[in-house]
Write a protein that holds these residues in place. Structure first.
Motif, PDB file in Angstrom:
ATOM      1  N   LEU A  56      -9.946 -48.663 -12.239  1.00  0.00           N
ATOM      2  CA  LEU A  56     -11.217 -48.307 -12.870  1.00  0.00           C
ATOM      3  C   LEU A  56     -11.006 -47.467 -14.130  1.00  0.00           C
ATOM      4  O   LEU A  56     -11.712 -47.635 -15.129  1.00  0.00           O
ATOM      5  N   ILE A  57     -10.010 -46.558 -14.077  1.00  0.00           N
ATOM      6  CA  ILE A  57      -9.717 -45.747 -15.266  1.00  0.00           C
ATOM      7  C   ILE A  57      -9.235 -46.636 -16.405  1.00  0.00           C
ATOM      8  O   ILE A  57      -9.632 -46.464 -17.565  1.00  0.00           O
ATOM      9  N   ALA A  58      -8.402 -47.627 -16.078  1.00  0.00           N
ATOM     10  CA  ALA A  58      -7.881 -48.517 -17.117  1.00  0.00           C
ATOM     11  C   ALA A  58      -8.955 -49.443 -17.675  1.00  0.00           C
ATOM     12  O   ALA A  58      -8.915 -49.810 -18.853  1.00  0.00           O
ATOM     13  N   LEU A  59      -9.936 -49.818 -16.839  1.00  0.00           N
ATOM     14  CA  LEU A  59     -10.965 -50.763 -17.272  1.00  0.00           C
ATOM     15  C   LEU A  59     -12.168 -50.086 -17.925  1.00  0.00           C
ATOM     16  O   LEU A  59     -12.980 -50.767 -18.558  1.00  0.00           O
ATOM     17  N   ALA A  75     -14.827 -60.841 -18.092  1.00  0.00           N
ATOM     18  CA  ALA A  75     -13.684 -61.636 -17.629  1.00  0.00           C
ATOM     19  C   ALA A  75     -12.468 -60.748 -17.389  1.00  0.00           C
ATOM     20  O   ALA A  75     -11.755 -60.904 -16.378  1.00  0.00           O
ATOM     21  N   ILE A  76     -12.219 -59.786 -18.293  1.00  0.00           N
ATOM     22  CA  ILE A  76     -11.088 -58.873 -18.108  1.00  0.00           C
ATOM     23  C   ILE A  76     -11.266 -58.051 -16.836  1.00  0.00           C
ATOM     24  O   ILE A  76     -10.336 -57.914 -16.017  1.00  0.00           O
ATOM     25  N   ALA A  77     -12.464 -57.527 -16.644  1.00  0.00           N
ATOM     26  CA  ALA A  77     -12.712 -56.671 -15.481  1.00  0.00           C
ATOM     27  C   ALA A  77     -12.620 -57.457 -14.181  1.00  0.00           C
ATOM     28  O   ALA A  77     -11.988 -56.997 -13.209  1.00  0.00           O
ATOM     29  N   PHE A  78     -13.246 -58.634 -14.135  1.00  0.00           N
ATOM     30  CA  PHE A  78     -13.228 -59.403 -12.889  1.00  0.00           C
ATOM     31  C   PHE A  78     -11.841 -59.964 -12.604  1.00  0.00           C
ATOM     32  O   PHE A  78     -11.451 -60.087 -11.435  1.00  0.00           O
ATOM     33  N   ALA A  79     -11.095 -60.312 -13.642  1.00  0.00           N
ATOM     34  CA  ALA A  79      -9.729 -60.791 -13.405  1.00  0.00           C
ATOM     35  C   ALA A  79      -8.876 -59.689 -12.796  1.00  0.00           C
ATOM     36  O   ALA A  79      -8.141 -59.913 -11.817  1.00  0.00           O
ATOM     37  N   ALA A  80      -8.983 -58.491 -13.353  1.00  0.00           N
ATOM     38  CA  ALA A  80      -8.213 -57.367 -12.803  1.00  0.00           C
ATOM     39  C   ALA A  80      -8.686 -57.012 -11.398  1.00  0.00           C
ATOM     40  O   ALA A  80      -7.877 -56.805 -10.485  1.00  0.00           O
ATOM     41  N   GLY A  81     -10.004 -56.935 -11.208  1.00  0.00           N
ATOM     42  CA  GLY A  81     -10.523 -56.585  -9.892  1.00  0.00           C
ATOM     43  C   GLY A  81     -10.196 -57.599  -8.829  1.00  0.00           C
ATOM     44  O   GLY A  81      -9.832 -57.247  -7.698  1.00  0.00           O
ATOM     45  N   THR A  82     -10.324 -58.885  -9.170  1.00  0.00           N
ATOM     46  CA  THR A  82     -10.017 -59.941  -8.191  1.00  0.00           C
ATOM     47  C   THR A  82      -8.534 -59.947  -7.846  1.00  0.00           C
ATOM     48  O   THR A  82      -8.144 -60.120  -6.678  1.00  0.00           O
TER      49      THR A  82
END
Length: 375
Positions: A56-59, A75-82
């Motif tokens: 979360l800090i990185a995003l 897309a960046i957030a969901f790719a990292a989260g998934t």
């Protein structure tokens, strides 16, 4: 693609364009990491809590571009989260992960049609992958879908409301421009026409009657002074604050149209009834219609010697009639003046007609019923 889907696919980004940076963006970028660290430190029962806090800090900086690049940030957030969710074989249980909903909202609030469709597909794929890795309870599935749909719907609702508001403002601006155009035409054209007529008369008598020429020059000076005064009043209204009340002409001001110049048709004004009972907006409209009708008569009525203006107020409303004794055309193509008179009357539920008078000459007849301004 079907027509509705194609229309959504081709839809442009939200208009007007969003602001690039506001103070709330920086507040979120600072608040999300702080909340993630705080929640991870107090919720010791949550597995992989520090890993999710780091993610979360990185995003968090993606929030700075959520309006200008909504799909890319989502897309960046969901790719990292998934990816992290699949690697840890579990859902993120930190409340701070609601950060993802901010990006989802932004995609539907600010994105183009392609961005909205792609964002919806991305969320569905991310949910399916997470559900397949860790089969959830039915209530969790329903809850997750409901939250995602509600967030996207909220973004669309705010977007639609803003679009409707923008159209309303554009319509108001258009009406204001039309009103200003009518006022400029009715007020300025009236005085300029009088100046032109007086100048023509002065040219005709300059060589033979210096005294008459001097009278004509005085008349031109008076008309020019009135024109400047009305122009200054209009500019003052435009420059004044929104809550300023601008003086507007009333029925009594129709008497100012009366004129007995030898070089122009005589204008006779007759007013009847309770003038004070007429609302200011209606009275101003009647004055402008009368002013324009007199201007047209002085400009176009051939061989006219007399113009009669009659305004009567009764229980049914206001009746205005402007009649000249000149030789008018059998018909005329409506110009800005006639169109403006009809628009003024129509806005107040009335009518305005212009045409040849039965006994000769030209007549303008306006009728503004009380029902039109009291509804």
């Amino acid at each position: 693609m079907t027509s509705p889907v194609r229309a959504l696919w081709d839809a442009p980004a939200a208009a007007p364009a969003p602001p690039r940076r506001v103070w709330r963006d920086w507040l979120l970028v600072v608040a999300i990491p702080l909340l993630a660290v705080f929640e991870a430190s107090v919720r010791t029962d949550v597995p992989w809590r520090w890993l999710w806090a780091v993610v979360l800090i990185a995003l968090a900086p993606t929030l700075l571009w959520r309006r200008s690049r909504p799909f890319t940030m989502l897309a960046i957030a969901f790719a990292a989260g998934t990816t992290v969710g699949l690697a840890t074989a579990g859902d993120p249980q930190l409340y701070t992960t609601a950060y993802f909903l901010i990006l989802l909202y932004a995609a539907f609030r600010w994105g183009s049609g392609r961005a909205m469709i792609a964002s919806g597909a991305l969320v569905v794929i991310g949910m399916l992958l997470t559900f397949l890795a860790t089969p959830p309870e039915l209530a969790d599935v329903i809850g997750g879908v409901a939250v995602a749909v509600t967030t996207g719907t909220l973004g669309l609702a705010v977007r639609w409301r803003r679009r409707v508001r923008t159209r309303e403002l554009e319509q108001v601006r258009l009406l204001e421009r039309e009103q200003l155009a009518r006022d400029l035409h009715d007020a300025v054209a009236h005085h300029v026409s009088a100046i032109a007529i007086q100048a023509q008369a002065g040219s005709a008598v300059a060589a033979t009657d210096p005294g008459a020429t001097l009278q004509v020059l005085h008349a031109i000076e008076a008309e020019a002074t009135r024109t400047l005064r009305e122009m200054r009043a209009m500019v003052g209204v435009l420059r004044a604050p929104d809550d300023a009340l601008a003086p507007t002409p009333g029925l009594a001001e129709i008497r100012s149209l009366q004129a007995t110049d030898a070089a122009a048709p005589t204008v006779v004004v007759r007013l009847g009834g309770d003038l004070d009972s007429v609302p200011q907006a209606v009275a101003a409209a009647v004055f402008r219609i009368a002013q324009e009708a007199v201007t047209n008569a002085r400009r176009h009525a051939r061989d006219a010697t007399r113009i009669e203006v009659a305004a009567d107020v009764d229980a049914d409303g206001v009746r205005l009639e402007v009649r000249d004794d000149g030789v008018g055309a059998a018909s005329v193509t409506p110009g800005y003046g006639i169109t403006g008179m009809r628009e003024r009357a129509g806005l107040l539920g009335g009518t305005c007609e212009a045409g040849p008078a039965p006994g000769g000459g030209w007549v303008v007849a306006a009728r503004l019923p009380r029902a039109g301004w009291t509804a």
